[in-house]
Design an enzyme around this catalytic site. Structure first.
Site, PDB file in Angstrom:
ATOM      1  N   GLU A  10      19.183 -10.769  -1.926  1.00 57.51           N
ATOM      2  CA  GLU A  10      17.764 -11.151  -1.895  1.00 57.51           C
ATOM      3  C   GLU A  10      17.489 -12.142  -0.779  1.00 57.51           C
ATOM      4  O   GLU A  10      17.030 -13.263  -1.014  1.00 57.51           O
ATOM      5  CB  GLU A  10      17.326 -11.699  -3.262  1.00 57.51           C
ATOM      6  N   GLU A  48      19.831  -3.698  -8.303  1.00 59.45           N
ATOM      7  CA  GLU A  48      19.447  -4.505  -9.471  1.00 59.45           C
ATOM      8  C   GLU A  48      18.194  -3.914 -10.067  1.00 59.45           C
ATOM      9  O   GLU A  48      17.261  -3.572  -9.347  1.00 59.45           O
ATOM     10  CB  GLU A  48      19.145  -5.966  -9.089  1.00 59.45           C
TER      11      GLU A  48
HETATM   12  P1  P53 Z   1      16.967 -13.748 -13.724  1.00 60.88           P
HETATM   13  C1  P53 Z   1      13.452 -13.898  -9.255  1.00 60.88           C
HETATM   14  C2  P53 Z   1      12.721 -12.714  -9.192  1.00 60.88           C
HETATM   15  C3  P53 Z   1      13.366 -11.520  -8.984  1.00 60.88           C
HETATM   16  C4  P53 Z   1      14.735 -11.481  -8.839  1.00 60.88           C
HETATM   17  O1  P53 Z   1      16.778 -12.718 -12.523  1.00 60.88           O
HETATM   18  C5  P53 Z   1      15.452 -12.645  -8.899  1.00 60.88           C
HETATM   19  C6  P53 Z   1      14.835 -13.855  -9.107  1.00 60.88           C
HETATM   20  C7  P53 Z   1      15.593 -15.111  -9.159  1.00 60.88           C
HETATM   21  O2  P53 Z   1      15.581 -15.569 -10.463  1.00 60.88           O
HETATM   22  O3  P53 Z   1      16.779 -12.674  -8.731  1.00 60.88           O
HETATM   23  C8  P53 Z   1      17.589 -11.568  -8.908  1.00 60.88           C
HETATM   24  O4  P53 Z   1      18.428 -13.989 -13.828  1.00 60.88           O
HETATM   25  C9  P53 Z   1      18.955 -12.050  -8.493  1.00 60.88           C
HETATM   26  C10 P53 Z   1      19.919 -12.210  -9.623  1.00 60.88           C
HETATM   27  C11 P53 Z   1      19.172 -12.539 -10.897  1.00 60.88           C
HETATM   28  C12 P53 Z   1      18.279 -11.371 -11.234  1.00 60.88           C
HETATM   29  O5  P53 Z   1      17.378 -11.113 -10.188  1.00 60.88           O
HETATM   30  O6  P53 Z   1      16.213 -14.940 -13.299  1.00 60.88           O
HETATM   31  O7  P53 Z   1      19.526 -11.322  -7.438  1.00 60.88           O
HETATM   32  O8  P53 Z   1      20.858 -13.177  -9.247  1.00 60.88           O
HETATM   33  O9  P53 Z   1      19.990 -12.868 -11.946  1.00 60.88           O
HETATM   34  C13 P53 Z   1      17.497 -11.532 -12.518  1.00 60.88           C
HETATM   35  O10 P53 Z   1      16.415 -13.080 -14.924  1.00 60.88           O
END
Ligand code: P53
Length: 488
Positions: free
Chosen positions: A197, A385
């Site tokens: 990201e 993801e």
């Molecule tokens: P969490 C924000 C918005 C979209 C993706 O997020 C994001 C984030 C950061 O919080 O991060 C990605 O754990 C990231 C992962 C993360 C995952 O999304 O906040 O690449 O490290 O865990 C999910 O629910």
């Protein structure tokens, strides 16, 4: 069959949220190791010591004052220190992945496990050995490792001593790190991506810089990150021409709220500022004209060196990887009800439901972003993801019936299928986020879970770390077995 043969079904994780072992095997401290747990309503904090010796915890990572140093307070719980302990459970976890039929596994390498201080002359052999063991274990089951070189952390020493990515020298340290891992793992890992990201790197924990809200500083640091990514691509191809090296962006989809042209203009600007700029540089090889104009307007002067342009041009990626969780609505009207889960302050979308953390759920959005990216760049894509963060409960029979998670993933896979079958998008793989429960990046919570496998660990760091298969585990196994044909 709609999903191509050899489609990479798998799951995704990141070292700082999954590995634990924060000082094991000679690992050094990383910026991720000094951030506390938060919650849905309370932001995570960082423990810092100011120049005059005062210590405090602050939640605005982009406003760490100059000269401040982050440190570990022994009285505070930091979720990365144990996380869900992949470090000591990798054999068990990989066996579970194999049981689900994973074709690939996305993970990141902890930079501070290989170079504990970032600027060390020689790598830490024990750290290198750990990843050798992990890759060997994956390959034993025919699971292809997909490696993120850098996922939201950097050796803390680089932040304290060098101001992280603000300092051009950090590019050299990063290149040394890449050289070490590319050379060591060149026959074990084929798929790499540079920065997780990359469009979310903007503060002390991700860039290692103080006063990151100063745009001159922030943009200079990002310039260095983009150069480092290009250098990694060039170096990787030299070490093994068969490497596939990608970029990785957070791919939130933006809708204009109305057909008022003002909303569309603003949406175009948000798209460019938030993601297109990073994609354009890494996939096309140069700063796009709208970005140069923006820097000019903001009076930002990037310090560049001769040869930089050529580096960016040559360091173009092989494929585009992205995360997709939700869409957001962009409005030019003030005082609208904000969508809680939306980091960019968009308004609520009346057509969509939201997760318990307020993230809108928009399966069709994934088809739209796949098409948008493929139209624009004509490169293979990979969804690295996607998923639903939710609270899981173990029922009286000791089972976790996470139908909400199955429903979310199923709806997304249906739309992905349409993008392949109907629209002709070239998609390499799909790795849902946090396939085995891990710490949330945004809140530091454990209870915001994404996995097919439950891990007994709570928000305070208490738990046996025992693994338990959820209902979605069996469901995902069937999905992979049928190459995406059986979704029930
Ligand atoms: P969490 C924000 C918005 C979209 C993706 O997020 C994001 C984030 C950061 O919080 O991060 C990605 O754990 C990231 C992962 C993360 C995952 O999304 O906040 O690449 O490290 O865990 C999910 O629910």
């Amino acid at each position: 069959m709609s999903f191509p043969e050899g489609f990479l079904w798998g799951g995704a994780t990141a070292a700082n949220q999954y590995e634990g072992g924060y000082l094991s095997g000679g690992k050094g401290l990383a910026t991720a190791d000094v951030i506390t747990a938060g919650s849905k309503d309370e932001a995570r904090k960082i423990s810092i010591e100011l120049e005059d010796g005062t210590r405090k915890s602050i939640n605005r990572f982009e406003d760490v004052p100059k000269g401040a140093k982050a440190y570990v307070d022994p009285d505070i719980y930091y979720p990365s220190h144990v996380a869900t302990d992949f470090y000591n459970h990798y054999k068990q976890d990989i066996k579970l992945m194999a049981e689900m039929g994973f074709k690939c596994f996305r993970m990141s390498i902890n930079w501070s496990r290989i170079y504990p201080n970032g600027d060390d002359k020689l790598p830490n052999e024990e750290g290198l050995k750990f990843y050798d063991n992990v890759f060997d274990e994956l390959l034993k089951y025919g699971i292809e490792p997909v490696v993120t070189i850098n996922h939201f952390d950097l050796p803390l020493n680089l932040a304290i001593k060098y101001e992280g990515w603000l300092n051009r020298e950090t590019i050299d340290f990063f290149e040394r790190f890449c050289d070490t891992i590319f050379t060591r793992y060149k026959d074990k890992v084929k798929y790499w991506m540079t920065f997780n990201e990359i469009n979310f790197l903007r503060d002390y924990t991700t860039l290692g810089i103080t006063e990151a809200s100063n745009l001159q500083r922030q943009q200079q640091a990002i310039y260095h990150v983009l150069l480092a990514s290009a250098k990694a691509v060039i170096l990787g191809h030299k070490i093994n021409p068969d490497f596939k090296i990608g970029l990785m962006v957070a791919n939130i989809l933006f809708y204009p709220e109305t057909c008022n042209p003002n909303d569309s203009i603003k949406t175009m600007e948000v798209d460019r500022m938030f993601k297109d700029f990073y994609l354009d540089v890494q996939a096309r090889g140069y700063y796009p004209s709208y970005k140069l104009k923006e820097l000019e307007r903001l009076n930002i002067n990037l310090v560049k060196e001769e040869g930089d342009e050529e580096l960016l041009r040559k360091g173009v990626v092989d494929y585009i990887a992205f995360s997709y969780y939700n869409s957001a609505v962009i409005s030019t009207k003030e005082s609208k009800e904000k969508s809680a889960g939306n980091q960019l302050g968009g308004v609520k979308n009346p057509y969509l439901e939201e997760s318990e953390w307020g993230w809108p759920i928009d399966p069709q959005g994934i088809r739209l972003v796949l098409n948008r990216l493929y139209d624009k760049y004509q490169k293979p894509l990979m969804i690295v993801e996607n998923g639903l963060g939710a609270i899981d409960t173990i029922d009286e029979n000791g089972e976790i019936n996470d139908d909400y998670r199955i429903d979310y993933l199923k709806k997304h896979i249906i739309e992905i299928k349409k993008a392949i079958e109907y629209d002709g998008v070239d998609l390499m793989g799909y790795t849902p986020w946090g396939c085995i429960d891990l710490v949330s990046a945004g809140t530091g919570e454990m209870k915001k879970r994404y996995g097919f496998v439950y891990v007994d660990m709570d928000d305070k760091g208490n738990g046996t770390l025992k693994r338990l298969k959820k209902k979605s585990f069996y469901w995902y196994k069937r999905v992979i077995e049928s190459n995406g044909e059986c979704l029930d």
